[in-house]
Design a protein around this motif. Structure first.
Motif, short mmCIF file in Angstrom:
data_model
loop_
_atom_site.label_atom_id
_atom_site.label_comp_id
_atom_site.label_asym_id
_atom_site.label_seq_id
_atom_site.Cartn_x
_atom_site.Cartn_y
_atom_site.Cartn_z
N LEU A 175 36.70 41.37 45.89
CA LEU A 175 37.49 41.78 44.74
C LEU A 175 38.89 42.11 45.22
N SER B 68 39.68 44.33 30.86
CA SER B 68 39.88 44.15 32.30
C SER B 68 39.09 42.94 32.78
N ARG B 69 39.69 42.24 33.73
CA ARG B 69 39.01 41.09 34.30
C ARG B 69 39.18 41.13 35.81
N PRO B 70 38.08 41.16 36.57
CA PRO B 70 38.21 41.23 38.03
C PRO B 70 38.70 39.90 38.60
N LEU C 79 35.29 52.90 41.74
CA LEU C 79 35.01 51.48 41.91
C LEU C 79 34.20 51.26 43.19
N ILE D 87 42.52 43.55 39.73
CA ILE D 87 42.02 43.62 38.36
C ILE D 87 43.12 43.13 37.44
N GLU D 88 42.82 42.13 36.67
CA GLU D 88 43.78 41.55 35.75
C GLU D 88 43.58 42.14 34.36
N TRP E 274 33.73 46.42 33.27
CA TRP E 274 33.40 45.00 33.14
C TRP E 274 32.01 44.73 33.71
N GLY F 261 36.97 50.46 37.25
CA GLY F 261 38.09 50.27 38.17
C GLY F 261 39.13 51.35 38.10
N TYR G 290 30.42 43.23 45.87
CA TYR G 290 30.84 41.83 45.94
C TYR G 290 30.65 41.26 47.34
N ALA H 251 33.55 48.28 45.16
CA ALA H 251 33.83 46.86 45.39
C ALA H 251 32.90 46.26 46.42
N VAL I 37 38.41 37.69 41.69
CA VAL I 37 37.44 37.55 42.79
C VAL I 37 37.74 36.27 43.57
#
Length: 881
Positions: free
Chosen positions: A722, A740-742, A710, A725-726, A604, A597, A715, A712, A744
């Motif tokens: 997406l 990192s956590r997407p 990225l 990104i958290e 991830w 990302g 998805y 995306a 979604v």
């Protein structure tokens, strides 16, 4: 007195007398261990030569051997006999707290397997009925008493290959035991609390001829001393050189960009003593400073000293005498160490330990025992070894000693105390600021000859697939993983499975080697120390013979048909490596490719923790990276890339390898093969995540500004989007790189079923056939009417991707309904058949539990809740039509 009264009086008397008896002495731990050891002796199965082999000791009796096994095990998992593997035996006991020797001592009539090659039930069953042993212990005794060298062992059912003979198994066990004992010696702590070496007079006597030669020839010793901002300790270091009894020396001090007055100190020292040569350079590190010093050194011999250490006055004299007398290329003296070699030192108490002893090349590979401050090298050897390797951030001295030993021989130990070493904690030291994994980087070229591997890559067999599986402290998962590979490879190319045991306890290699010893496709290679995943896998690659190599975690379980499609992906030259679809045991996705990302965003796994349906619908197959938990490569590619970089300790080494591969072959990619499925149990090996933050920092430093873009769009095909990104753990301003956590969400729907197009998650116990049938009916109807439907097993009720589900429906029978906690933000319903006929929708009832509305006639039943009720009614109506 009658009945109760007569019984009452003796009880009173007994209690009265008890007051005059002495209190029983409580059993100490030593008492209990001695009792257990005595029991083991009574078993009559102690194999003293085997115990001596595995411990590297000699015992005067079986009792002494048994006592050592029980009392001095030290966590090594020792056993008194190659027929008994305690962990294997205990795994069969109902009470996990019961020890193996307690079970045998109680002479329970259960007949169990005592190890990978001895099944008591099978052995008893092979004997004539008359006089058969009754217990497992009796069976062991009977076998030991009556078996000959050619007697086949009663191996448990399922063990691959033919059972070994007693002689074959015992010989193999003795060989493993000796190798294990040797590894324990190589990796032992090389510190001791006292010094028993030679004093100055004894050393001069021992190296008399060398000292006479030195006196006659007067060789100059060039001392290389790097320093930076250590003016206080530098004075003591210089003074220790000036105090040497050998006075023919040159001290080259390299100031590596100091800002604390070091320059003035050195200028004055050079005025006072012309043997001191001060040099200055920008701050480039200790390795660069030593190289500057080596280039300026003019002596016949080279020695090294750090500015926070000091020498004893006779260090150079005795070391030089030993060097000239022995004809060696290098020698090293002993160290007195003050600091952290003992846990007590961490409490501030001064602790004094000593180090210094001879060792072999194998000892040196297992760990460095030669300190640079104690090393004295001939000029010819120093020139041949060359400069310090500036690519290393730590363990530079270890690399130097390894190259010196490989080019000539392991430096010779001089048993004379020469160095006063400050080992106290200092956060500014390089050893405090860079990870310990640099040790693996230093030793890797000496474990693996990459140029030779590359030269012979064309000789690898195209008909063999090599499965490389690192192992650490777990034979149970490994056994299952290997058995799954063997069971699914009968119809494909020949496989070889190389188990790289990363210095686990004795039992791991012993169990795996014994269990798979009858199958030529499996080999176990125990390492003296833990090489982690990266270097362990690289060693496996070097030992392999196939033209294609599959890296496979030992906590995986391959599924039927997994290998052929994985290998087929490598037929495409643009595919640099291929991974299967990795699933968790609950059926959700563990990894279906790796995404990036941007800078400061750790990669991830695509659709991790999603239902498999999302992956199948997305059908994404091209990625910039894959996970090496299960991945196939061409061996020639892996060798050319020099395998995994050992600087990454159990994390991100696979992603780093993928990016290095893409650098070499722009436009290529890595493939995810959805037709190949592997279940990943994802165990938590001890120390697995110890270097997580360090790995992220190393990865980001290497690839910052060059992360893949990225994508995306992958998805979109799954009906997802997406949106951000958290940042994950850890939280804190001092941590520069976080996970990192997407984020979604479901993509907006369009078309004739826009109002009804919801995402349904059917929750069921998939071991319940009626519930499975009901899920199939519900799913078929809902999909026909434009909905997305996923089915979750009990174990995946609360997967982290539940937030994208609109409706959660528990499908169950009244008798076996799993516990169901409503999903926040979703319409939650129960599809329940009260009379146990859940497969017949006409007999079922449904209820809205929670969500936008609750209850059939609740005024809030609007929007999505109303759609849900409409669809559930439609299912029932269709079924009854």
């Amino acid at each position: 007195m009658t009945g109760p009264d007569r019984r009452f009086v003796p009880g009173v008397v007994r209690r009265s007398l008890a007051r005059f008896r002495p209190e029983p002495k409580p059993l100490t731990v030593e008492d209990r261990l001695k009792r257990w050891a005595d029991r083991v002796v009574e078993f009559d199965v102690v194999d003293r030569p085997y115990v001596e082999a595995v411990t590297g000791r000699s015992f005067g009796s079986d009792a002494d051997a048994a006592r050592f096994v029980v009392t001095a095990d030290g966590g090594r998992g020792l056993t008194p006999s190659p027929l008994i593997e305690p962990e294997w035996l205990q795994a069969q006991l109902a009470d996990p707290k019961m020890s193996w020797y307690d079970f045998l001592h109680q002479e329970d009539d259960r007949l169990v397997e005592t190890g990978p090659v001895f099944d008591a039930a099978a052995y008893v069953g092979s004997l004539p009925e008359a006089g058969r042993p009754r217990t497992t212990l009796d069976a062991l005794r009977h076998f030991v008493a009556h078996a000959g060298p050619e007697t086949r062992l009663p191996a448990p059912a399922g063990r691959p290959g033919d059972a070994p003979t007693w002689a074959e198994h015992r010989e193999a066990s003795l060989a493993r035991a000796r190798a294990f004992a040797a590894d324990q010696v190589r990796t032992r702590r090389r510190y001791r609390s006292t010094w028993d070496g030679l004093d100055a007079a004894a050393a001069r006597s021992r190296y008399r001829r060398g000292l006479e030669r030195a006196t006659a020839e007067q060789p100059v010793v060039s001392v290389v001393l790097p320093t930076r901002d250590r003016a206080g300790s530098l004075r003591a270091a210089i003074a220790s050189v000036q105090a040497q009894t050998w006075t023919s020396w040159q001290l080259v001090v390299v100031d590596d960009g100091s800002t604390d007055g070091t320059a003035d100190l050195l200028a004055q020292a050079a005025l006072d003593d012309p043997r001191i040569v001060p040099l200055a350079q920008p701050s480039l590190g200790a390795g660069a400073a030593r190289n500057t010093g080596l280039a300026a050194a003019t002596g016949d011999v080279v020695a090294f000293l750090d500015s926070d250490n000091a020498w004893y006055p006779t260090h150079l004299e005795i070391a030089l005498a030993a060097l000239l007398e022995s004809g060696a290329s290098s020698v090293f003296t002993g160290l007195r160490m003050r600091g952290l070699n003992d846990p007590a030192a961490r409490d501030g108490a001064p602790v004094e330990t000593f180090r210094g002893e001879d060792g072999t090349w194998d000892d040196l590979l297992a760990g460095n025992f030669i300190d640079l401050n104690a090393l004295v090298v001939t000029r010819d050897a120093a020139d041949a070894v060359g400069p310090f390797d500036l690519r290393l951030k730590r363990w530079i001295d270890y690399d130097y000693v390894l190259r010196l030993a490989r080019a000539f021989d392991v430096p010779t130990h001089v048993p004379h105390l020469g160095v006063d070493y400050d080992n106290s904690h200092d956060g500014g030291r390089i050893s405090s600021t860079h990870p310990a994994s640099w040790q693996d980087v230093a030793v890797a070229p000496h474990l693996i000859d990459w140029p030779a591997l590359e030269a012979s890559a064309g000789d690898r067999s195209p008909d063999v697939v090599s499965i490389v599986m690192p192992v650490f402290r777990d034979w149970k998962l490994t056994r299952r993983a290997v058995e799954a590979v063997l069971a699914t490879s009968d119809d494909g190319p020949a496989v070889e499975v190389l188990l790289i045991d990363n210095a686990s306890g004795r039992s791991v290699s012993a169990v795996l080697d014994s269990w798979f010893g009858g199958d030529d496709r499996v080999s176990v290679h125990r390492q003296a120390r833990n090489l982690n995943f990266g270097l362990g896998s690289d060693v496996g690659l070097a030992l392999s013979t196939g033209s294609r190599v599959v890296m496979l975690n030992n906590d995986t379980e391959v599924q039927p048909g997994w290998l052929a499609p994985l290998l087929a992906a490598l037929d495409d030259e643009d595919v640099l490596g291929a991974q299967p679809l990795l699933l968790y045991p609950d059926g959700t996705v563990q990894a279906a490719g790796t995404l990036f990302g941007g800078d400061k965003v750790m990669p991830w796994h695509f659709l991790a923790h999603h239902p498999r349906l999302d992956v199948d619908r997305a059908d994404a197959r091209r990625f910039p990276a894959v996970t090496a938990a299960a991945a196939a490569f061409r061996a020639s590619d892996l060798i050319r890339w020099r395998g995994f970089d050992p600087v990454f300790a159990n994390g991100l080494e696979d992603v780093d390898l993928c990016l290095r591969a893409l650098d070499e072959r722009p436009g290529s990619h890595f493939a995810v093969v959805l037709e190949s499925v592997v279940v990943h149990h994802e165990s938590t090996s001890p120390g697995r995540d110890d270097a997580r933050l360090v790995n992220r920092r190393l990865f980001d430093e290497r690839w910052r500004g060059r992360y893949p873009d990225l994508d995306a769009g992958c998805y979109d095909d799954a009906g997802l989007r997406l949106v951000g990104i958290e940042a994950g753990e850890p939280r804190g301003h001092d941590v520069m790189v976080r996970s990192s956590r997407p984020l979604v969400v479901r993509a907006p729907r369009s078309g004739p079923w826009e109002r009804d197009g919801l995402r349904w998650a059917l929750k069921a116990d998939l071991s319940d056939a009626r519930a499975v049938a009901a899920c199939a009916r519900l799913r078929g109807f809902l999909v026909f009417h434009g909905h997305d439907v996923v089915v979750d097993d009990v174990a995946a009720f609360y997967r982290s991707s539940c937030s994208i589900d609109d409706v959660a429906v528990l499908v169950a029978t009244a008798e076996g309904a799993p516990r169901f906690v409503p999903q926040p933000g979703a319409v939650n319903a129960v599809w329940l058949d009260e009379d146990g006929r859940v497969d017949d929708p006409t007999r079922a009832s449904f209820t809205i539990l929670a969500g936008p509305g609750a209850g059939d006639d609740h005024p809030a039943v609007t929007g999505r809740a109303a759609v849900v009720l409409d669809q559930l009614r439609a299912v029932a109506a269709e079924a009854s039509a």
